[in-house]
Structures are given as C-alpha cells and as structure tokens.
Write a protein that holds these residues in place. Structure first.
Motif, PDB file in Angstrom:
ATOM      1  N   GLU A 231     -13.585 -29.165 -30.510  1.00  0.00           N
ATOM      2  CA  GLU A 231     -12.462 -29.859 -31.137  1.00  0.00           C
ATOM      3  C   GLU A 231     -11.176 -29.030 -31.107  1.00  0.00           C
ATOM      4  N   VAL A 232     -11.342 -27.700 -31.131  1.00  0.00           N
ATOM      5  CA  VAL A 232     -10.156 -26.836 -31.052  1.00  0.00           C
ATOM      6  C   VAL A 232      -9.622 -26.801 -29.620  1.00  0.00           C
TER       7      VAL A 232
ATOM      8  N   THR B  30     -10.986 -34.383 -36.607  1.00  0.00           N
ATOM      9  CA  THR B  30     -10.074 -34.107 -37.717  1.00  0.00           C
ATOM     10  C   THR B  30     -10.529 -32.943 -38.591  1.00  0.00           C
ATOM     11  N   ASP B  31     -11.651 -32.287 -38.219  1.00  0.00           N
ATOM     12  CA  ASP B  31     -12.011 -31.028 -38.878  1.00  0.00           C
ATOM     13  C   ASP B  31     -10.941 -29.968 -38.617  1.00  0.00           C
ATOM     14  N   VAL B  32     -10.152 -30.174 -37.576  1.00  0.00           N
ATOM     15  CA  VAL B  32      -9.115 -29.221 -37.187  1.00  0.00           C
ATOM     16  C   VAL B  32      -7.832 -29.520 -37.950  1.00  0.00           C
TER      17      VAL B  32
ATOM     18  N   ALA C 166     -24.764 -37.125 -29.124  1.00  0.00           N
ATOM     19  CA  ALA C 166     -23.918 -38.119 -28.460  1.00  0.00           C
ATOM     20  C   ALA C 166     -22.443 -37.800 -28.715  1.00  0.00           C
ATOM     21  N   ALA C 167     -22.114 -37.444 -29.957  1.00  0.00           N
ATOM     22  CA  ALA C 167     -20.721 -37.135 -30.300  1.00  0.00           C
ATOM     23  C   ALA C 167     -20.227 -35.940 -29.483  1.00  0.00           C
ATOM     24  N   HIS C 168     -21.079 -34.909 -29.358  1.00  0.00           N
ATOM     25  CA  HIS C 168     -20.652 -33.733 -28.596  1.00  0.00           C
ATOM     26  C   HIS C 168     -20.512 -34.024 -27.115  1.00  0.00           C
ATOM     27  N   LYS C 169     -21.427 -34.813 -26.566  1.00  0.00           N
ATOM     28  CA  LYS C 169     -21.298 -35.200 -25.160  1.00  0.00           C
ATOM     29  C   LYS C 169     -19.966 -35.920 -24.942  1.00  0.00           C
ATOM     30  N   ALA C 170     -19.643 -36.849 -25.837  1.00  0.00           N
ATOM     31  CA  ALA C 170     -18.400 -37.614 -25.712  1.00  0.00           C
ATOM     32  C   ALA C 170     -17.186 -36.683 -25.761  1.00  0.00           C
ATOM     33  N   LEU C 171     -17.212 -35.704 -26.658  1.00  0.00           N
ATOM     34  CA  LEU C 171     -16.078 -34.784 -26.796  1.00  0.00           C
ATOM     35  C   LEU C 171     -15.926 -33.915 -25.547  1.00  0.00           C
TER      36      LEU C 171
END
Lengths: 416, 416
Positions: A259-260, A289-291, A399-404
């Motif tokens: 995310e960063v 949005t953790d960032v 799945a979320a990490h693959k998408a990112l």
C-alpha cells in the motif's frame, strides 16, 4: 559472557492461549534494528511464584530484561509489585505518575477510581516514562548493571513506549553492529527463489531467512560484525546480488508495504485510484487507507455486494449479470470501468469472487476470484483460484493482496 | 504439587520476532478443552546450551512438556538430539520411521536425500506418532512419570498431531473437569467492572480473567473440579450473578463477535444495513462482511474520503461541509441519512473522523470521531475522542468497534 536479552510476557490470557503474545516478537524486531539480538521469550500466568521465579532466572542469565503485562488497575495485575519484592525494594507511590494518570483519565471523561492509584506505584528508585497512549507508565530499573523495563501488555502501548522512549534511550547507550535488510518479492514461489540464490545463501557471508506472508515472500538478510562499515558492506553486496537476479519480482524493501508502494507510485505520477469490491467487502479499501495521506489519491471506494448495487452504482449491465453471473470476467470488467466512471479516478480496480465457506458450485468453486483494472484505455482482467479449504478470511486476505500487486504493476506499465 | 504443563518453542525465527509463535497458544487452548491448564510458554533459538537448559528447567517444574520446532532435516534442527542428551539416552535410528519418511517423500515425487534420514532418529526407548501431513514424526518420551512430546514447528503439522494423536491419547489418561465461559461486555471500563464484581472475584469459586480487546472487555470464567457437574454448576452460578449486575453491558458469550451479533439481530428482524465510512476507510465494511452470509443484509457500503464523494454519493450539502467541516456532527448525520437513501437499507451507519497521525488541529484533534446512525425516523449521533497519540490503525480499529456496538444498540432499540 555476551550480553543477553530476554522478554517475559505476563498474563493468564497468554498461557491459556486466549491471546497470542505478539509483543515479544515486536520488541525483538525493534531491538534487532539497534543491533541487539534476543535470546529468550517466555510467557507466564498471573501467579506470584511463577513471576518471581521468572524474574530471578532472568537476572541470572540476561542483562536486558523486558517484562510486559500485569500493570493494569485490577487485582490480578501484580507485575510491578512482584518485581519490587524480587529486587528487595519498597513499593512506593510516585506522586508525579499519579497526577499524570488523573489528568489522563479526566481528559477521557471517565471517573477517577481508587483502583487507578495502583498504577502509580513503582519499585523504590525506579525511573519511568509516562504513558500518553494509556495510563500505566513504563517502569525502568537498573540493578547491578542490568536493565529491566516493565511495560503494559496492550500492544499499542508497547509500541508507543518502544518507539518514543526505549529505542531512543538504548540507542544512546549501545554500540554493536547487526545490520538487517529485507527484500520483498511477489509473483515467485519460495522453492524457485531458493534455487536461484542457493549459492548466495550457501556462501554464508550474510544470513538469509525466507519469510513467506500472504502472497508475498520476504528475504531477510542479516549481517553481523564488530564494525558498522563491514556489516553495511556485506548487506550491500549480498542484497545487490539478490536484487540483480530477482529484480522483476522485487516490489519493496524493509518496512515497505504494497500500500505504501502504491502511494509512492500514484503520488509520483499524480494519479488517483478507486476500488469496487465484492468478495473482499472493503478489505482492499481498508488496506489502501491504512496509509496516512491516502486521501490525496483516493476520493471514494465502494463495496457492491448485491447485483442491484453493482447495477445502480457501477452501471454493470443486467444482461451481463444474467448471462455470466456476478463472479465472472465480464462483471469484473464492468465493475472496474464503472468505478472509474463513478469516481472520475485515473485507475479503476475491481474484485469479485467467492470467499466461502458457502456459495460455491462445481462451475464456480469457493476460492474463484476475478480482478479487473482499467485506466480508461486498457483493461486487464485476471482470474485466481485459491485453495477452497482455506478459511474465508485467508481467501479474502490473499485475494486483496493479489489485487494490490496487480494494481501496482498496472500503474507502472500504464501510459496514462 | 499440582501437575504443571509447559510448552517450549524452538527456532531462531521466533526469538528474532520474524515469526510470531502461535503454536503455544493453540496447544494451550486445546489442552484446556481436556481440562488441563498450561503454566509456562517459552521460546528459544537454535542454540544447544539454551535448549538443554530449557529442557532441564522444564523437567524440574513440569510434568507434561511440549516442545515444538527444530525437528527439520537441516543442520540447525537439533531438538531431538539435545533432548536425547538431556535425558542421557542414546540417539538411535528407527527403521519404521525411516521407511515411512521414504514412502512419504516418494509419494510427493521428491528425491530422497541423506538429510532426510536425520528425521528418523529418536531418543532410545521413545515412542512416536507417524506424520501424515509432513515428514518429522511426533516423538513421545516418558521419563520418571513425566511426559514429553516433541512436535514439528509447522502450525498445520502441530494441529494435525494434537487433533489426531495427542488429544485422544491424553483424553484416555486424564480425568479432570475444567469448564470455561466467556461473557463479552462493551461500553464499560475495566476498572468499573472490577468494582462491580469485586466480591464475586474475591470469592474465588471460579477464576475470573479480564481480557480487554479494542473497545470490548471479555470476562473469562473458569471453574475446575473433579466432577463435570460441579464445574458446570460453578460456571452457571458465577456467570448468572455477573450477568445480573452487568446486563446492560453484555453483548455476547463465548465465540460471539459483534459482527455475528449484528448478523443475528438483522436476520431476526429481517432488516438491512449500509455503511458510509470516511476515517475508517472500509474497515467497518470489512468487519461486517467477515461473516459468511452477510450479503443477506448488506447490499452496498461506501468509503467517501473526499468532500466531492460525500456530496455526490451521499448528497451531503456543500454548505454543511463548508460551515461545519467534514468531521462534524452535521456531516455524520447527513452521511448516515445519505447512505440509507442511496442503498435503500433499513439502517444507515456513518463514521467520519481524524485517524492521524496528521490532519489534526487544535479544534479538531487527531482521534476525534463522529458516528451517525439512522432508521429514517430517528437519528443518533455520537462523538468520541480517542487518545491522539495512538497509532492510526489503533484509532481506526477502536472507532470501527465503537460504531458497531452503537449500531447493535440502535437496532435493538429501533421500532423499525
């Protein structure tokens, strides 16, 4: 004998297994950044004799001792008192701590209770750091050249004290040179990486640990020597060689997270992104949005769970949903295009799939996920099949990490 | 002396903090189901002397000892050998284990390596359970009425042995009855709960542990006796008394979570909910959809980060944003009403705040959060002030849980 470091975690909730102790791992990782290795972790219950024994054992084998937990206001919190006894010191009220605790509680609009006063007692002669993220102070005792830190058990308070008080303090005292560098990979299997860099690992100049995590693989390189310049040289040489061989899979270093990296890319390119989620239900939005500062490149994200929501918000066609279903390449594409249009962002990311444990069929099993990304000119759709027996949360996380990671590559390659 | 149980986890990756030891918590939770409490957890590195000392300490204080990790085929895996030395037993090849290992590796289409033979050595006289989810066996040694189990470090293999071999074995040996019940509270401080139930805690019929978690507090009641019916009676009596005194704060029991309670409420009432998030960025949506089947009562959720998104999707008035700002009671109210309208759900939940670490001001500090809930007839707005020095993720997590608990109460009280 070399100086040893030890961490003791106190709490019935730890040895019962109700709570997994993450504080010890966190403290060890932070100490390593200062060049200090840990030798022992232990967890014990709120039992007077056990705590006393653990402290006495620690004093015989370690020079730097961290004790977490058991500093709360309730009767089963007895750490500070037992440490006092173990060190044969009086247990005394510190007025400054008590004032600070009262001020903190008042600020939170809560009544001050006689129980709270307990947290203002410390072993005679101890120093302390006041708590600005809770109430119990971090107590710091020096005894025969050994250092003992007593910390609360709440992870956010541990982090606060380690970052703001303990690391700066230790940094000023200790000189040694362990250097660590992490290389973060995605899109390549652990066994393949092992094959590609086996000779570097076997050379043993630096220690290389393989740490797999969701859909990422972290290579942790550790170099140790008496001189900082030598440790740095080993780290540089080893990591450069690894990066050279694996460069297309490297996405970041050290504390970098996907995310960063995405933040950096979007900020550099002055671009924006929006996400339309189905199976991940807001998880991608949450990670992005953790960032801090993510509002600069995200104006909105949506979770469209029902077909109606997909049609109304994203203008997915009814015919598409009927003909191909909500979990399909076609729906993923229209969702990505739809969120780009709705948000007027430069990039639109979509995800739709079956997170389970129910809802799967022979044709569309649990674990089937489609990710769509568009920049308005080009649209990329990828299909994934995660092991269907994985827990729902694990399928959603992977799945979320693959998408990112796909998003990161897409932004990199986009001419937009 | 009571029989004590101890778990030792071995591995450099544990004491460096690269990997959090979850095996110890898992084993303790499973043992508790058999009525056995754990007294000690410890983690040590792959260091011969440290392992030997840990085993010797364990033999002096515990009767049931679990050792995980260090049973792999590589040179740094030395657990079984050190245990042999510590017990003064020869370290011998077991042909049956070696045959099983060869068969397992062949089945996986991998070449058999001389390294693998190492995993077939056990202390003289030890028993074992063969590994059907990996290669290293679970080694089981009895020494002076003490039992020692050596397990691999891989969590899935630990689970396999505990469920299939160790629990059935221990179950046949041990008679005792520990019963556990958890009461889950929200909206009340730990110190206050302690005050209200102090006499019950002090009575000491059952053990009552306080487990705070985000904005919840879990009371874990444990009763122990030689007979199951007595343990059950103690649990019932104690928990009924606690529930009577704290009933307005009790939201669930045992494995209940706030998202599951909300599922139950909405399913019972046949109602739906949608969420509009700002500062939590999708976290509330993620938590609500962690529950399988949540698509029955959630059609969509949105994250509106920018003012434009709040205006376009939720019809928050430009004047409201100008006059009161995005983080205000008024904006929270219009967001809640807006998401209810957009989604046509029965309940609309909104949240807007400053998660930090930047973006705060004197008037609106980091940690300020407004939550809004509406059912179309009534709208409730609540203001929270979380400690501004908390990490961003912690503020977001606490705010999300506060919002979910408010939602639960609102649904309960709503006449809709």
């Amino acid at each position: 004998m070399a100086k040893k470091t030890e961490i003791i975690a106190i709490g019935n909730e730890l040895i019962s297994g109700d709570v997994v102790d993450t504080n010890s791992a966190y403290i060890s990782q932070e100490l390593l950044k200062l060049g200090m290795e840990t030798s022992f972790h232990s967890s014990i219950g709120d039992v007077k004799e056990d705590i006393k024994n653990a402290i006495q054992t620690a004093l015989t084998r370690s020079d730097l001792i961290f004790i977490t937990g058991g500093l709360g206001p309730t009767d089963d919190d007895i750490t500070a008192q037992i440490v006092s006894e173990a060190l044969n010191r009086e247990f005394v009220l510190d007025e400054k701590i008590w004032e600070h605790i009262q001020a903190t509680i008042t600020k939170m609009n809560r009544p001050i209770d006689s129980f709270n006063k307990k947290q203002a007692y410390i072993p005679q002669g101890a120093k302390y750091f006041l708590n600005y993220s809770g109430t119990a102070p971090c107590i710091f005792i020096e005894e025969n050249h050994k250092k003992i830190f007593l910390l609360p058990g709440v992870p956010s308070e541990v982090k606060y004290f380690i970052q703001n008080d303990i690391k700066p303090y230790l940094n000023s005292k200790i000189k040694n040179s362990i250097k660590v560098k992490k290389i973060k990979l995605s899109g390549i299997a652990e066994a393949k990486v092992n094959e590609v860099i086996k000779d570097i690992v076997d050379k043993n100049e630096a220690t290389i640990a393989f740490l797999p995590k969701s859909s990422e693989l972290i290579l942790k390189i550790t170099a140790q020597s008496t001189e900082e310049s030598i440790s740095n040289k080993i780290i540089d040489k080893t990591s450069n060689e690894i990066i050279l061989r694996l460069k297309e899979y490297v996405f970041g270093f050290d504390d970098d997270s996907i995310e960063v990296i995405i933040k950096k890319l979007l900020t550099e390119k002055k671009k924006t992104v929006s996400v339309a989620e189905s199976c991940t239900g807001g998880l991608i939005s949450k990670i992005l949005t953790d960032v801090s500062g993510s509002s600069e490149y995200i104006s909105m994200n949506v979770t469209t769970y029902s077909n109606e929501a997909k049609m109304e918000l994203l203008e997915v066609k009814e015919k598409t949903l009927e003909q191909y279903g909500a979990v399909s390449e076609q729906t993923a594409q229209e969702m990505a295009e739809g969120i780009k249009r709705l948000s007027q962002s430069d990039f639109g990311l979509s995800i739709t799939g079956i997170a389970g444990p129910t809802g799967g069929s022979e044709e569309k099993p649990v674990g089937l996920v489609f990710v769509g990304i568009t920049d308005g000119k080009n649209t990329q759709i990828e299909k994934f099949l995660f092991p269907p027996k994985l827990p729902r949360t694990e399928i959603r996380t992977r799945a979320a990490h693959k998408a990112l990671h796909l998003l990161k590559d897409f932004i990199n390659n986009s001419s937009t």
